[in-house]
Motif scaffolding. Structure first.
Motif, PDB file in Angstrom:
ATOM      1  N   GLU A  75       2.316   9.357  -5.693  1.00 63.15           N
ATOM      2  CA  GLU A  75       2.699  10.717  -5.300  1.00 63.15           C
ATOM      3  C   GLU A  75       3.811  11.250  -6.199  1.00 63.15           C
ATOM      4  O   GLU A  75       3.791  12.435  -6.585  1.00 63.15           O
ATOM      5  CB  GLU A  75       3.168  10.707  -3.843  1.00 63.15           C
ATOM      6  CG  GLU A  75       3.529  12.086  -3.318  1.00 63.15           C
ATOM      7  CD  GLU A  75       3.918  12.069  -1.857  1.00 63.15           C
ATOM      8  OE1 GLU A  75       4.439  13.093  -1.363  1.00 63.15           O
ATOM      9  OE2 GLU A  75       3.711  11.036  -1.193  1.00 63.15           O
ATOM     10  N   GLU A  76       4.745  10.391  -6.556  1.00 58.67           N
ATOM     11  CA  GLU A  76       5.837  10.816  -7.439  1.00 58.67           C
ATOM     12  C   GLU A  76       5.291  11.254  -8.799  1.00 58.67           C
ATOM     13  O   GLU A  76       5.749  12.234  -9.403  1.00 58.67           O
ATOM     14  CB  GLU A  76       6.834   9.661  -7.581  1.00 58.67           C
ATOM     15  CG  GLU A  76       8.165  10.039  -8.230  1.00 58.67           C
ATOM     16  CD  GLU A  76       8.154   9.817  -9.723  1.00 58.67           C
ATOM     17  OE1 GLU A  76       9.021  10.401 -10.414  1.00 58.67           O
ATOM     18  OE2 GLU A  76       7.272   9.079 -10.203  1.00 58.67           O
ATOM     19  N   THR A  77       4.270  10.538  -9.296  1.00 54.74           N
ATOM     20  CA  THR A  77       3.642  10.901 -10.575  1.00 54.74           C
ATOM     21  C   THR A  77       2.898  12.226 -10.456  1.00 54.74           C
ATOM     22  O   THR A  77       2.921  13.061 -11.378  1.00 54.74           O
ATOM     23  CB  THR A  77       2.680   9.782 -11.009  1.00 54.74           C
ATOM     24  OG1 THR A  77       3.385   8.544 -11.098  1.00 54.74           O
ATOM     25  CG2 THR A  77       2.066  10.094 -12.358  1.00 54.74           C
TER      26      THR A  77
ATOM     27  N   ARG B  63       0.824  -1.219   0.000  1.00 58.65           N
ATOM     28  CA  ARG B  63       0.000   0.000   0.000  1.00 58.65           C
ATOM     29  C   ARG B  63       0.858   1.269   0.000  1.00 58.65           C
ATOM     30  O   ARG B  63       0.674   2.139  -0.874  1.00 58.65           O
ATOM     31  CB  ARG B  63      -0.956  -0.024   1.192  1.00 58.65           C
ATOM     32  CG  ARG B  63      -1.979   1.111   1.189  1.00 58.65           C
ATOM     33  CD  ARG B  63      -2.822   1.067   2.456  1.00 58.65           C
ATOM     34  NE  ARG B  63      -3.487  -0.214   2.578  1.00 58.65           N
ATOM     35  CZ  ARG B  63      -4.662  -0.496   2.020  1.00 58.65           C
ATOM     36  NH1 ARG B  63      -5.271   0.431   1.279  1.00 58.65           N
ATOM     37  NH2 ARG B  63      -5.208  -1.678   2.169  1.00 58.65           N
ATOM     38  N   PRO B  64       1.792   1.440   0.959  1.00 55.56           N
ATOM     39  CA  PRO B  64       2.606   2.663   0.913  1.00 55.56           C
ATOM     40  C   PRO B  64       3.473   2.750  -0.341  1.00 55.56           C
ATOM     41  O   PRO B  64       3.738   3.837  -0.838  1.00 55.56           O
ATOM     42  CB  PRO B  64       3.464   2.572   2.179  1.00 55.56           C
ATOM     43  CG  PRO B  64       3.436   1.145   2.577  1.00 55.56           C
ATOM     44  CD  PRO B  64       2.107   0.637   2.157  1.00 55.56           C
ATOM     45  N   GLY B  65       3.910   1.594  -0.873  1.00 50.77           N
ATOM     46  CA  GLY B  65       4.719   1.617  -2.084  1.00 50.77           C
ATOM     47  C   GLY B  65       3.948   2.153  -3.277  1.00 50.77           C
ATOM     48  O   GLY B  65       4.463   2.972  -4.049  1.00 50.77           O
ATOM     49  N   VAL B  66       2.704   1.680  -3.437  1.00 44.41           N
ATOM     50  CA  VAL B  66       1.872   2.178  -4.542  1.00 44.41           C
ATOM     51  C   VAL B  66       1.563   3.657  -4.361  1.00 44.41           C
ATOM     52  O   VAL B  66       1.600   4.449  -5.326  1.00 44.41           O
ATOM     53  CB  VAL B  66       0.568   1.341  -4.625  1.00 44.41           C
ATOM     54  CG1 VAL B  66      -0.387   1.961  -5.637  1.00 44.41           C
ATOM     55  CG2 VAL B  66       0.887  -0.103  -5.011  1.00 44.41           C
TER      56      VAL B  66
ATOM     57  N   VAL C 282      -6.366   3.948  -6.858  1.00 40.22           N
ATOM     58  CA  VAL C 282      -5.226   3.029  -6.943  1.00 40.22           C
ATOM     59  C   VAL C 282      -5.462   1.761  -6.125  1.00 40.22           C
ATOM     60  O   VAL C 282      -4.641   0.838  -6.161  1.00 40.22           O
ATOM     61  CB  VAL C 282      -3.921   3.706  -6.466  1.00 40.22           C
ATOM     62  CG1 VAL C 282      -3.584   4.878  -7.350  1.00 40.22           C
ATOM     63  CG2 VAL C 282      -4.019   4.128  -5.010  1.00 40.22           C
ATOM     64  N   GLN C 283      -6.585   1.706  -5.389  1.00 37.20           N
ATOM     65  CA  GLN C 283      -6.865   0.541  -4.555  1.00 37.20           C
ATOM     66  C   GLN C 283      -6.984  -0.750  -5.366  1.00 37.20           C
ATOM     67  O   GLN C 283      -6.513  -1.812  -4.920  1.00 37.20           O
ATOM     68  CB  GLN C 283      -8.131   0.772  -3.729  1.00 37.20           C
ATOM     69  CG  GLN C 283      -8.377  -0.290  -2.660  1.00 37.20           C
ATOM     70  CD  GLN C 283      -7.261  -0.329  -1.625  1.00 37.20           C
ATOM     71  OE1 GLN C 283      -6.760   0.714  -1.213  1.00 37.20           O
ATOM     72  NE2 GLN C 283      -6.868  -1.534  -1.218  1.00 37.20           N
TER      73      GLN C 283
END
Length: 497
Positions: free
Chosen positions: A39-41, A31-34, A173-174
């Motif tokens: 967020e980077e995008t 979850r935090p990785g996705v 993104v879920q």
């Protein structure tokens, strides 16, 4: 509880605990990785829009309908994209632009124009020249309703003249998170199952190896013929243990074997040696040269010769029996035609057969071939044929037969003669046990059938001895229907080739 089961339980607990902690850690990191990737995008998107909106902000054109129409059209697009198995039918980004005071000038959702957003972290931090981002919930207490906001400054040189924020709901993104967790769960479960299966196979294999060693040790302790199992372990403690057991068995067998045979040989040599010594002492006594004394002297010489021959036969038979009893497996096994072997032995005894006027009848099955050791089978069959000749009366019948019984091959040697007493059957293969020969009343060494039994054990065969009638074996043999044609049948059963 067996050793293999204990090993498997410990292995299973180890695999289960390791798998639990690894899967739990990986699942928690998905979850935090996705979200970090998302967020980077958003950072890239916000900075691109900041450059795109810099000129409209400088010219005070940002709040014109042209840009509002572009953002509104963007929000209404239907990508209809399939991303790694997840379908995407709507654009989820929300974009709003504020001036240097945090007042919303443009909103792609058209819900916050004119509102003061300077208190929100994304706008507040960006106006201070910092990285601006926040996460807010549309509904209090609902984790799935959280939305990520990432802002970028709209600059004129080094002067911040506005802020553009890009928002994306986490629920968009879920599906990717759920899909990744599902696939990881299936993969992890498969690996756990494979690990447990491998552990079970290893435990079974190890248990089998230990069972072979245990059975070998038990067989040795009970004095049975045993062959060291061919372990698949090329090195290590089990291989060393197998070699140690083999060495110990050889040492113990050698000592016990020598002690047993020295005692047996000493006991059996007493009688012929006593006869030879008595005859020799009498020969040394001076006797008158009378015809009667000369005849007595000749009897003593014949007695010495007979007992010496008996000693020679006893030693030869004992050596052959010792050889086969010590042998744990066949040496140089070959395909042997038993029909030909029987004929060769009959040819060797042709003179004795003719002297006793014995009738030989044969009934051979084609291709009576077994795998065995030529010397041992030749000696065993010769012992049986000599026994048959010893117990067959003058003019009697010997019938030799080879026959297929399923996958097994049977060889029968029948000799006409007196039946074996019931008490003797249990002792026929006992070492040094023998029945008196009908013609002479003397006994043999009592080692022949014991040797045959050992040879059949080495060939994984079976020895059977029974009283029977020739008619039961083959009604086609002449005189087979005569009630007097009774005798003893020795049956050797060999496994199939």
């Amino acid at each position: 509880m067996s050793l293999s089961l204990r090993i498997f339980i410990i292995y299973m607990l180890f695999v289960a605990l390791c798998s639990y902690f690894v899967l739990r850690t990986v699942m928690e990191e998905i979850r935090p990785g996705v979200r970090q990737s998302t967020e980077e995008t958003l950072v890239d998107t916000a900075n691109l829009l900041a450059e795109f909106l810099r000129e409209p902000m400088l010219n005070n054109q940002i709040n014109k309908d042209f840009y509002a129409d572009i953002f509104r059209a963007y929000g209404q697009r239907t990508p209809n994209a399939n991303i790694w198995g997840v379908n995407k039918f709507a654009v989820n980004h929300r974009i709003y632009v504020t001036d240097r005071n945090g007042i919303v000038l443009l909103d792609s959702n058209n819900i916050a124009v004119g509102q003061d957003y300077s208190r929100w972290n994304d706008v507040y931090l960006t106006l201070q020249g910092k990285y601006g981002a926040r996460s807010s919930h549309e509904q209090e207490g609902d984790e799935s309703s959280s939305i990520m906001y990432v802002a970028a400054p709209i600059k004129n040189g080094d002067d911040i003249i506005g802020v553009v924020s890009v928002a994306k709901p986490n629920r968009s993104v879920q599906p990717f998170i759920d899909r990744t967790q599902q696939r990881l769960g299936i993969l992890g479960g498969s690996l756990i199952l494979l690990g447990l299966l491998s552990g079970a196979v290893f435990s079974w294999w190890l248990s089998r190896e230990l069972r072979k060693l245990r059975e070998y040790a038990v067989s040795v302790s009970q004095g049975e013929r045993a062959i060291i199992p061919e372990s698949k372990i090329a090195s290590g403690e089990l291989r060393q243990l197998a070699q140690a057991l083999e060495s110990m068995r050889s040492e113990l067998d050698g000592k016990a074997y020598i002690e047993r045979y020295v005692q047996t040989l000493a006991h059996e040599l007493k009688s012929p040696l006593a006869g030879i010594r008595a005859a020799a002492e009498l020969l040394q006594t001076p006797l008158l040269q009378t015809p009667e004394n000369q005849q007595q002297r000749q009897r003593f010489i014949v007695n010495i010769d007979t007992e010496s021959l008996r000693l020679q036969h006893l030693i030869e038979r004992l050596l052959n029996l010792a050889l086969v009893e010590q042998q744990q497996s066949l040496h140089d096994p070959k395909s042997i035609d038993l029909n030909r072997l029987c004929d060769e032995l009959l040819d060797n005894q042709i003179a004795r057969i003719a002297q006793q006027s014995i009738q030989i009848h044969k009934d051979y099955t084609p291709s009576a071939v077994v795998v065995g050791e030529v010397f041992l089978l030749h000696q065993a069959f010769n012992n049986l044929l000599e026994n048959a000749l010893d117990f067959t009366p003058h003019g009697g019948i010997i019938f030799m037969q080879t026959i297929k019984q399923g996958e097994h091959l049977q060889v029968s040697i029948f000799n006409q003669g007196e039946s074996i007493p019931e008490f003797a059957f249990a002792r026929l293969t006992e070492r040094f046990f023998s029945l008196p020969r009908p013609q002479t009343g003397k006994k043999s060494t009592g080692l022949g059938l014991s040797f045959v039994q050992e040879v059949m054990d080495l060939h994984a065969g079976k020895l059977s001895i029974m009283n029977t009638r020739l008619q039961d074996l083959s009604p086609n043999v002449p005189h087979a229907h005569s009630l007097a044609t009774t005798g003893v049948s020795v049956i050797l059963e060999f496994p199939g080739v």
